[in-house]
Design an enzyme around this catalytic site. Structure first.
Site, mmCIF file in Angstrom:
data_model
loop_
_atom_site.group_PDB
_atom_site.id
_atom_site.type_symbol
_atom_site.label_atom_id
_atom_site.label_comp_id
_atom_site.label_asym_id
_atom_site.label_seq_id
_atom_site.Cartn_x
_atom_site.Cartn_y
_atom_site.Cartn_z
ATOM 1 N N GLY A 33 116.882 132.684 21.054
ATOM 2 C CA GLY A 33 118.025 133.655 21.660
ATOM 3 C C GLY A 33 117.468 134.094 22.909
ATOM 4 O O GLY A 33 117.959 135.438 23.666
ATOM 5 N N SER A 34 116.949 133.288 23.819
ATOM 6 C CA SER A 34 116.739 133.680 25.330
ATOM 7 C C SER A 34 117.998 133.753 26.101
ATOM 8 O O SER A 34 117.976 134.560 26.834
ATOM 9 C CB SER A 34 115.644 132.651 25.884
ATOM 10 N N ASN A 35 119.118 132.951 25.756
ATOM 11 C CA ASN A 35 120.437 133.216 26.377
ATOM 12 C C ASN A 35 121.074 134.394 25.936
ATOM 13 O O ASN A 35 121.827 135.228 26.781
ATOM 14 C CB ASN A 35 121.115 132.111 26.210
ATOM 15 N N MET A 47 123.109 126.150 15.886
ATOM 16 C CA MET A 47 122.935 124.610 16.032
ATOM 17 C C MET A 47 123.771 124.219 14.764
ATOM 18 O O MET A 47 123.307 123.290 13.996
ATOM 19 C CB MET A 47 121.325 124.504 15.569
ATOM 20 N N ARG A 48 125.072 124.720 14.721
ATOM 21 C CA ARG A 48 126.047 124.226 13.648
ATOM 22 C C ARG A 48 127.405 124.047 14.345
ATOM 23 O O ARG A 48 127.671 124.602 15.433
ATOM 24 C CB ARG A 48 126.215 125.579 12.585
ATOM 25 N N ASN A 79 130.178 127.760 25.393
ATOM 26 C CA ASN A 79 128.829 127.235 25.004
ATOM 27 C C ASN A 79 127.990 126.767 26.287
ATOM 28 O O ASN A 79 128.635 126.405 27.325
ATOM 29 C CB ASN A 79 129.096 125.785 24.102
ATOM 30 N N HIS A 128 124.957 124.212 27.364
ATOM 31 C CA HIS A 128 124.445 123.085 27.455
ATOM 32 C C HIS A 128 123.428 122.464 28.301
ATOM 33 O O HIS A 128 123.708 122.665 29.595
ATOM 34 C CB HIS A 128 125.240 121.833 27.261
HETATM 35 C C1 GRF Z 1 119.546 126.479 25.120
HETATM 36 O O1 GRF Z 1 118.574 125.353 25.886
HETATM 37 C C2 GRF Z 1 120.937 125.980 25.256
HETATM 38 O O2 GRF Z 1 121.534 125.348 26.463
HETATM 39 C C3 GRF Z 1 121.033 125.256 24.239
HETATM 40 O O3 GRF Z 1 120.165 125.696 23.037
HETATM 41 C C4 GRF Z 1 119.192 126.471 23.781
HETATM 42 C C5 GRF Z 1 119.035 127.818 23.289
HETATM 43 O O4 GRF Z 1 117.853 128.472 23.518
HETATM 44 N N1 GRF Z 1 122.596 125.274 23.370
HETATM 45 P P1 GRF Z 1 117.984 130.016 23.475
HETATM 46 O O5 GRF Z 1 117.637 130.134 21.705
HETATM 47 O O6 GRF Z 1 118.896 130.903 23.967
HETATM 48 O O7 GRF Z 1 116.298 130.456 23.946
#
Ligand code: GRF
Length: 190
Positions: A11-13, A89-90, A106, A108
């Site tokens: 969940g860093s994003n 991841m789904r 999304n 990526h």
């Molecule tokens: C990120 O690298 C994003 O690009 C990909 O999954 C990862 C998620 O990382 N879709 P986080 O859970 O946000 O740390």
């Protein structure tokens, strides 16, 4: 603008989006964080910032679409307008994509269309490319496809390892995603 952020892991994003909202840069509210993994660290982040969570167990539904029907109904009843996938991841079914058509984003960790899939950073590193990057795109039925909204390049240096490259990519993500979500909201409101 009410957002739902979808996470499965660290969940860093998600955190970058929270920070940007709290700093007044991203003009939105995270109405709910949707999660499919009870052990996800993203859940602790939601708790800390008092963001409501919709945690569901995919195995308790007869199909992917059945779980999505529950989610969509919860999100619509809360007035959620935009879906932000952040390490979820789904794969979403056509039902979900239709329910929020053109309103699902999304992130990526590659310069799409290069290096689609779940191991994009490692794949780019092993391919020996001189640069890779990050893409924010609209979600369509085909995985890691859809209109590209924003990209940033990340150079691969001679001394990089997969780990150092990952760190650079994640730093780039945390800058790019809040900005791209804010741009999308601004354009959508025009
Ligand atoms: C990120 O690298 C994003 O690009 C990909 O999954 C990862 C998620 O990382 N879709 P986080 O859970 O946000 O740390």
């Amino acid at each position: 603008m009410k957002l739902a952020v979808f996470c499965s892991g660290f969940g860093s994003n998600f955190q970058a989006l929270i920070d940007s909202i709290e700093a007044g840069k991203l003009k939105a509210e995270i109405a709910v964080m949707v999660c499919d993994k009870p052990g996800a660290f993203a859940l602790s982040r939601a708790k800390k910032h008092e963001i409501p969570v919709l945690l569901f167990d995919p195995k308790s539904f007869p199909s992917r679409e059945a779980s999505e029907r529950m989610i969509v109904s919860a999100l619509k009843s809360q007035g959620v307008e935009l879906i932000v996938l952040a390490g979820f991841m789904r794969i979403l079914t056509p039902y979900f994509i239709g329910a929020y058509k053109g309103k699902i984003l999304n992130i990526h960790p590659s310069l799409l269309p290069a290096f689609k899939g779940a191991h994009a950073i490692r794949d780019a590193f092993e391919a020996g490319v001189k640069e890779t990057g990050v893409t924010v795109h609209g979600v369509v039925e085909e995985v890691d496809a859809g209109p590209i909204l924003s990209q940033v390049k990340v150079p691969v240096s001679a001394g990089d390892t997969v780990e150092t490259l990952e760190k650079k990519i994640h730093e780039a993500e945390h800058k790019l995603y809040p900005q791209a979500v804010q741009d999308f909201i601004r354009k959508g409101l025009k």
